[in-house]
Enzyme design. Structure first.
Site, PDB file in Angstrom:
ATOM      1  N   HIS A  62       0.817  -1.221   0.000  1.00  0.00           N
ATOM      2  CA  HIS A  62       0.000   0.000   0.000  1.00  0.00           C
ATOM      3  C   HIS A  62       0.846   1.264   0.000  1.00  0.00           C
ATOM      4  O   HIS A  62       1.957   1.277   0.515  1.00  0.00           O
ATOM      5  CB  HIS A  62      -0.875   0.064   1.260  1.00  0.00           C
ATOM      6  N   TYR A 132       3.909   2.162  13.481  1.00  0.00           N
ATOM      7  CA  TYR A 132       4.144   3.051  12.345  1.00  0.00           C
ATOM      8  C   TYR A 132       4.152   4.500  12.821  1.00  0.00           C
ATOM      9  O   TYR A 132       3.253   4.910  13.554  1.00  0.00           O
ATOM     10  CB  TYR A 132       2.994   2.991  11.337  1.00  0.00           C
TER      11      TYR A 132
END
Length: 176
Positions: A62, A132
């Site tokens: 992605h 993240y």
């Protein structure tokens, strides 16, 4: 922190530098100034976590399209993952090439992935958690993806895929 260049421009492998003593160690995992000095995106808009119960789980590939492109700093905080950056920048000399590294709670290393590169990973153990740090907020209309096993890229995953989201498994073949 020790920044190590990878074959993909703008993708960096990062090792925290440990200051050790009898208690254990201390290490920085983020420094705005050090990132900015290397020309890396030092903005931080959000942090996210992904928990994955089963070994072989695959997430990706992605990225977000302009004007919502995002840079990511990835760290595995529990377990171990095979982390992949895929260059989707059409004007890059490494367009469609990929780089992989093992990130784990034990090695505490990180991967910086710049704007325009796709990201994905496969869990190497049960019960993996991935942290993240992301430069832009999530923008659903800008999300893009390519199939993890698309022959256009030839990504070699270390394990058979045990779990994958239907969307990730069904992206169309990549067309230049």
């Amino acid at each position: 922190m020790k920044f190590i260049e990878t074959p993909l421009p703008g993708v960096w492998f990062i090792e925290p530098q440990r200051l050790e003593d009898e208690r254990g160690f201390f290490a920085r995992t983020w420094c705005r100034e050090e990132f900015a000095q290397r020309g890396l995106n030092a903005d931080l808009a959000q942090c996210s976590v992904s928990f994955n119960a089963k070994k072989g789980t695959l997430r990706g590939m992605h990225w977000q399209a302009a004007p919502h492109e995002e840079a990511k700093l990835i760290r595995c905080t529990m377990g171990a993952i095979y982390d992949v950056a895929l260059d989707m920048r059409a004007d890059s000399p490494t367009f469609k090439q990929w780089f992989s590294v093992e990130l784990s709670a034990q090695n505490r290393t990180m991967l910086y992935i710049p704007e325009g590169c796709a990201h994905g990973f496969q869990t190497l153990e049960d019960e993996c958690e991935v942290f993240y740090q992301i430069s832009k907020s999530y923008h659903a209309a800008s999300v893009r993806g390519v199939r993890f096993d698309d022959a256009a890229f030839g990504i070699r995953w270390p394990l058979p895929v045990s779990q994958i989201a239907p969307r990730d498994a069904s992206f169309a073949d990549f067309q230049d």
